[in-house]
Design an enzyme around this catalytic site. Structure first.
Site, short mmCIF file in Angstrom:
data_model
loop_
_atom_site.label_atom_id
_atom_site.label_comp_id
_atom_site.label_asym_id
_atom_site.label_seq_id
_atom_site.Cartn_x
_atom_site.Cartn_y
_atom_site.Cartn_z
N GLY A 1 12.65 -5.83 6.07
CA GLY A 1 11.97 -6.56 7.13
C GLY A 1 11.81 -5.86 8.45
O GLY A 1 11.49 -6.50 9.44
N ILE B 1 0.82 -1.21 0.00
CA ILE B 1 0.00 0.00 0.00
C ILE B 1 0.86 1.26 0.00
O ILE B 1 0.33 2.36 -0.08
CB ILE B 1 -0.99 0.02 1.18
CG1 ILE B 1 -0.27 -0.06 2.52
CG2 ILE B 1 -2.02 -1.10 1.02
CD1 ILE B 1 -1.15 0.17 3.73
N HIS C 1 9.71 -11.04 4.11
CA HIS C 1 9.12 -10.62 2.84
C HIS C 1 10.18 -10.00 1.96
O HIS C 1 11.13 -9.38 2.44
CB HIS C 1 7.95 -9.66 3.04
CG HIS C 1 8.26 -8.42 3.83
ND1 HIS C 1 8.46 -8.43 5.19
CD2 HIS C 1 8.40 -7.13 3.44
CE1 HIS C 1 8.70 -7.19 5.61
NE2 HIS C 1 8.68 -6.39 4.56
N LEU C 2 10.02 -10.20 0.66
CA LEU C 2 10.89 -9.60 -0.34
C LEU C 2 10.12 -8.51 -1.05
O LEU C 2 9.00 -8.74 -1.52
CB LEU C 2 11.34 -10.64 -1.38
CG LEU C 2 11.97 -11.93 -0.89
CD1 LEU C 2 12.35 -12.81 -2.08
CD2 LEU C 2 13.18 -11.66 -0.02
N HIS C 3 10.70 -7.33 -1.13
CA HIS C 3 10.14 -6.24 -1.93
C HIS C 3 10.63 -6.46 -3.36
O HIS C 3 11.84 -6.57 -3.58
CB HIS C 3 10.64 -4.88 -1.45
CG HIS C 3 10.18 -4.51 -0.08
ND1 HIS C 3 9.11 -3.67 0.13
CD2 HIS C 3 10.63 -4.87 1.15
CE1 HIS C 3 8.93 -3.52 1.43
NE2 HIS C 3 9.85 -4.23 2.07
#
Length: 149
Positions: free
Chosen positions: A86, A30, A93-95
């Site tokens: 993180g 978001i 999580h991977l961006h």
């Protein structure tokens, strides 16, 4: 305690999913740094990158690569970038995001004012690029669902 990502995966909090398999999901953030910025998140709650089993990291990397290629095509970007930070959520999580230069990869460039309609459009654009790449079976049936057909 469940993380916000676990709640998104479960459908308790809305998410714009572009990928789902038995191991992980990917959904739009978001607060994107660039249009099409997604998070690749394992279904299993793992606090951080260095805690993850090697086979899980391998799977996340392959998924990030496939999504990155689709992002490059969808936004005509010269590169796809992967960032492992993180700090925001204690759930690995991977961006993954389309990138044009290193200067644009700063979280200081994250935008919190992107409309829901613009996020939906970016999700559909990326989903279309994934379908064009022959990866339609990994795309959830509905934009807001982590479940496959």
């Amino acid at each position: 305690m469940s993380t916000v990502f676990t709640k998104i995966i479960a459908g308790d909090i809305p998410g714009r999913f572009v990928w789902a398999d038995d191991v992980c999901v990917a959904f739009l953030t978001i607060a994107p740094i660039t249009d099409g910025h997604v998070l690749v998140v394992p279904r299993q709650e793992i606090k951080q990158y260095t805690d993850a089993p090697d086979e899980l990291l391998s799977h996340l990397s392959v998924v990030a690569k496939r999504i990155g290629r689709a992002q490059q095509r969808a936004w005509d970007a010269p590169r796809a970038a992967v960032i492992v930070a993180g700090f925001e959520v204690p759930h690995l999580h991977l961006h993954v995001l389309p990138a044009w230069d290193e200067a644009s990869l700063s979280f200081a460039n994250a935008r919190s004012d992107v409309s829901g309609e613009a996020l939906d459009a970016a999700a559909e654009r990326l989903r279309a690029a994934l379908r064009d790449a022959g990866l339609g079976t990994t795309i959830p049936a509905e934009l807001g669902s982590a479940e496959l057909d």
